[in-house]
Design a protein around this motif. Structure first.
Motif, PDB file in Angstrom:
ATOM      1  N   ARG A   1      38.614  34.718  37.320  1.00 24.01           N
ATOM      2  CA  ARG A   1      39.906  34.464  37.975  1.00 24.01           C
ATOM      3  C   ARG A   1      40.741  35.746  38.055  1.00 24.01           C
ATOM      4  O   ARG A   1      41.490  35.950  39.014  1.00 24.01           O
ATOM      5  N   LEU A   2      40.589  36.623  37.064  1.00 23.41           N
ATOM      6  CA  LEU A   2      41.280  37.917  37.134  1.00 23.41           C
ATOM      7  C   LEU A   2      40.719  38.779  38.263  1.00 23.41           C
ATOM      8  O   LEU A   2      41.456  39.510  38.924  1.00 23.41           O
ATOM      9  N   LEU A   3      39.430  38.681  38.504  1.00 21.75           N
ATOM     10  CA  LEU A   3      38.825  39.423  39.606  1.00 21.75           C
ATOM     11  C   LEU A   3      39.338  38.912  40.956  1.00 21.75           C
ATOM     12  O   LEU A   3      39.501  39.689  41.895  1.00 21.75           O
ATOM     13  N   VAL A   4      39.589  37.614  41.049  1.00 19.29           N
ATOM     14  CA  VAL A   4      40.204  37.058  42.260  1.00 19.29           C
ATOM     15  C   VAL A   4      41.579  37.683  42.464  1.00 19.29           C
ATOM     16  O   VAL A   4      41.931  38.116  43.573  1.00 19.29           O
ATOM     17  N   GLN A   5      42.353  37.782  41.390  1.00 20.95           N
ATOM     18  CA  GLN A   5      43.687  38.408  41.475  1.00 20.95           C
ATOM     19  C   GLN A   5      43.574  39.885  41.844  1.00 20.95           C
ATOM     20  O   GLN A   5      44.363  40.397  42.651  1.00 20.95           O
ATOM     21  N   LEU A   6      42.600  40.566  41.250  1.00 24.21           N
ATOM     22  CA  LEU A   6      42.413  41.991  41.537  1.00 24.21           C
ATOM     23  C   LEU A   6      42.122  42.205  43.013  1.00 24.21           C
ATOM     24  O   LEU A   6      42.686  43.107  43.651  1.00 24.21           O
ATOM     25  N   THR A   7      41.269  41.368  43.571  1.00 19.93           N
ATOM     26  CA  THR A   7      40.928  41.476  44.988  1.00 19.93           C
ATOM     27  C   THR A   7      42.170  41.291  45.852  1.00 19.93           C
ATOM     28  O   THR A   7      42.393  42.039  46.811  1.00 19.93           O
ATOM     29  N   GLN A   8      42.996  40.327  45.521  1.00 20.77           N
ATOM     30  CA  GLN A   8      44.235  40.081  46.262  1.00 20.77           C
ATOM     31  C   GLN A   8      45.183  41.267  46.170  1.00 20.77           C
ATOM     32  O   GLN A   8      45.788  41.674  47.152  1.00 20.77           O
ATOM     33  N   GLN A   9      45.299  41.826  44.959  1.00 22.83           N
ATOM     34  CA  GLN A   9      46.217  42.946  44.764  1.00 22.83           C
ATOM     35  C   GLN A   9      45.766  44.189  45.550  1.00 22.83           C
ATOM     36  O   GLN A   9      46.590  44.922  46.091  1.00 22.83           O
ATOM     37  N   LEU A  10      44.464  44.433  45.577  1.00 20.21           N
ATOM     38  CA  LEU A  10      43.971  45.594  46.310  1.00 20.21           C
ATOM     39  C   LEU A  10      44.242  45.460  47.810  1.00 20.21           C
ATOM     40  O   LEU A  10      44.477  46.456  48.508  1.00 20.21           O
ATOM     41  N   MET A  11      44.227  44.225  48.321  1.00 14.72           N
ATOM     42  CA  MET A  11      44.539  44.003  49.725  1.00 14.72           C
ATOM     43  C   MET A  11      46.014  44.202  50.021  1.00 14.72           C
ATOM     44  O   MET A  11      46.402  44.581  51.130  1.00 14.72           O
ATOM     45  N   GLN A  12      46.870  43.954  49.030  1.00 16.15           N
ATOM     46  CA  GLN A  12      48.311  43.976  49.256  1.00 16.15           C
ATOM     47  C   GLN A  12      48.967  45.277  48.780  1.00 16.15           C
ATOM     48  O   GLN A  12      50.179  45.444  48.916  1.00 16.15           O
ATOM     49  N   ARG A  13      48.172  46.227  48.283  1.00 19.89           N
ATOM     50  CA  ARG A  13      48.770  47.404  47.639  1.00 19.89           C
ATOM     51  C   ARG A  13      49.470  48.308  48.662  1.00 19.89           C
ATOM     52  O   ARG A  13      49.123  48.329  49.845  1.00 19.89           O
ATOM     53  N   THR A  14      50.429  49.062  48.164  1.00 19.02           N
ATOM     54  CA  THR A  14      51.183  49.998  49.005  1.00 19.02           C
ATOM     55  C   THR A  14      51.022  51.436  48.510  1.00 19.02           C
ATOM     56  O   THR A  14      51.624  52.351  49.058  1.00 19.02           O
ATOM     57  N   VAL A  15      50.224  51.621  47.441  1.00 18.01           N
ATOM     58  CA  VAL A  15      49.958  52.974  46.920  1.00 18.01           C
ATOM     59  C   VAL A  15      48.486  53.083  46.588  1.00 18.01           C
ATOM     60  O   VAL A  15      47.805  52.083  46.421  1.00 18.01           O
TER      61      VAL A  15
END
Length: 330
Positions: free
Chosen positions: A316-330
């Motif tokens: 489930r953390l990997l799911v979150q990581l994938t989402q964060q990498l898509m939404q990152r601004t840096v």
């Protein structure tokens, strides 16, 4: 969300990541004072440790049970090896691109000169090999690491061959990204699963997850050149200056009317004014939306492969990581 992810990641693999960092610091010791300064400076500036984090989280997700001391030690050493390999490629990339910055700081080649930077990158490769030999002697993953390095090189050489090439196709871009960026993501995910004790099928699922995540990661990185507000750890539009046409520009060049606007600007020496003109044309063309949609497609593929791993806190953390990498601004 980000703080929650960081807190949960620290709880799950924080001790292992700390030991990865400590091992890297130990391995970067050398007798040459200038090289020692270079390596310690790069390590202290640090990165996000994305690839070791990926390796360790996939290991937990693929085999959600307590590790033996031997398994834990090997995963830590492999996490360090993959970060050291990543550092080596960054130094050499900066030399080739003549980049003045890396991770928000003056790059190694800009501060110490290209000769010292080459030796620093080469030394990191030797440290990578030392960790591989210590952990993978007579193991099939010694060859898999060699293949990953070849893919990285093939991707970089493919990108170099297409510099300033306006007729480059998206499929050629994807082929190069699959090497120069995705190969390390794929290796990290595959090693994490395999050395945690997962079976071949689960390891294959993890590898495909890492591969698609790496491709999406590079696409978002390309988008940041056009959406950044001064927060990138590299000079904005650096790829354009060096003749590397990233995804948004390639998408814009697929449109005949937009290509006609861009071609005269791309065929003459770039100035700050022409760089900004190109950036404006690409943004107005709608190419950023197209590029983001393609990145989303690869993110969805990554999620589909990730869903085949057992449900667990790490998965489930990997799911979150994938989402964060898509939404990152840096």
């Amino acid at each position: 969300m980000i703080n929650s992810f960081q807190t949960q990641t620290k709880r799950l693999i924080g001790s292992e990541l700390k030991q990865v960092r400590q091992l890297i610091d130990t391995r970067l010791q050398c007798r040459n004072p200038e090289l020692a300064q270079v390596l310690q400076q790069m390590a202290s500036h640090g990165g996000k440790f994305l690839r070791p984090t990926l390796l360790l989280l996939v290991a937990k997700a693929a085999m959600p049970k307590d590790w033996t001391l031997a398994t834990r030690s090997r995963l830590i050493q492999l996490g360090a090896s993959i970060e050291i390999l990543h550092m080596a490629t960054l130094i050499h990339d900066d030399i080739i691109d003549d980049s003045p910055k890396r991770r928000g700081q003056v790059s190694v080649q800009a501060q110490f000169g290209k000769d010292t930077a080459v030796y620093a990158g080469d030394l990191l490769f030797t440290k990578f090999f030392e960790l591989l030999i210590a952990n993978l002697a007579n193991d099939e993953y010694l060859q898999i690491n060699a293949q990953a390095m070849k893919k990285i090189l093939d991707g970089e050489l493919g990108q170099m061959a297409l510099r300033y090439h306006q007729q480059q196709q998206i499929i050629q871009y994807l082929r190069n990204v699959n090497g120069k960026t995705a190969a390390l993501f794929q290796l990290a995910a595959s090693e994490g699963a395999h050395f945690a004790g997962a079976d071949r099928q689960t390891t294959a699922y993890a590898a495909r997850f890492g591969q698609n995540l790496g491709i999406a990661f590079q696409m978002i990185d390309d988008l940041l050149d056009y959406t950044d507000q001064g927060k990138l750890n590299k000079p904005v539009m650096q790829d354009l200056v060096t003749g590397v046409y990233s995804l948004p520009l390639l998408m814009a060049l697929q449109q005949p009317a937009t290509a006609k606007e861009l071609q005269p600007l791309l065929e003459q020496p770039l100035t700050h004014a022409s760089e900004q003109q190109i950036k404006t044309i690409v943004i107005n063309s709608g190419a950023l939306d197209e590029a983001r949609q393609l990145a989303q497609r690869f993110t969805q593929k990554a999620d589909q492969w990730l869903a085949k791993l057992p449900d667990s806190p790490a998965q489930r953390l990997l799911v979150q990581l994938t989402q964060q990498l898509m939404q990152r601004t840096v």
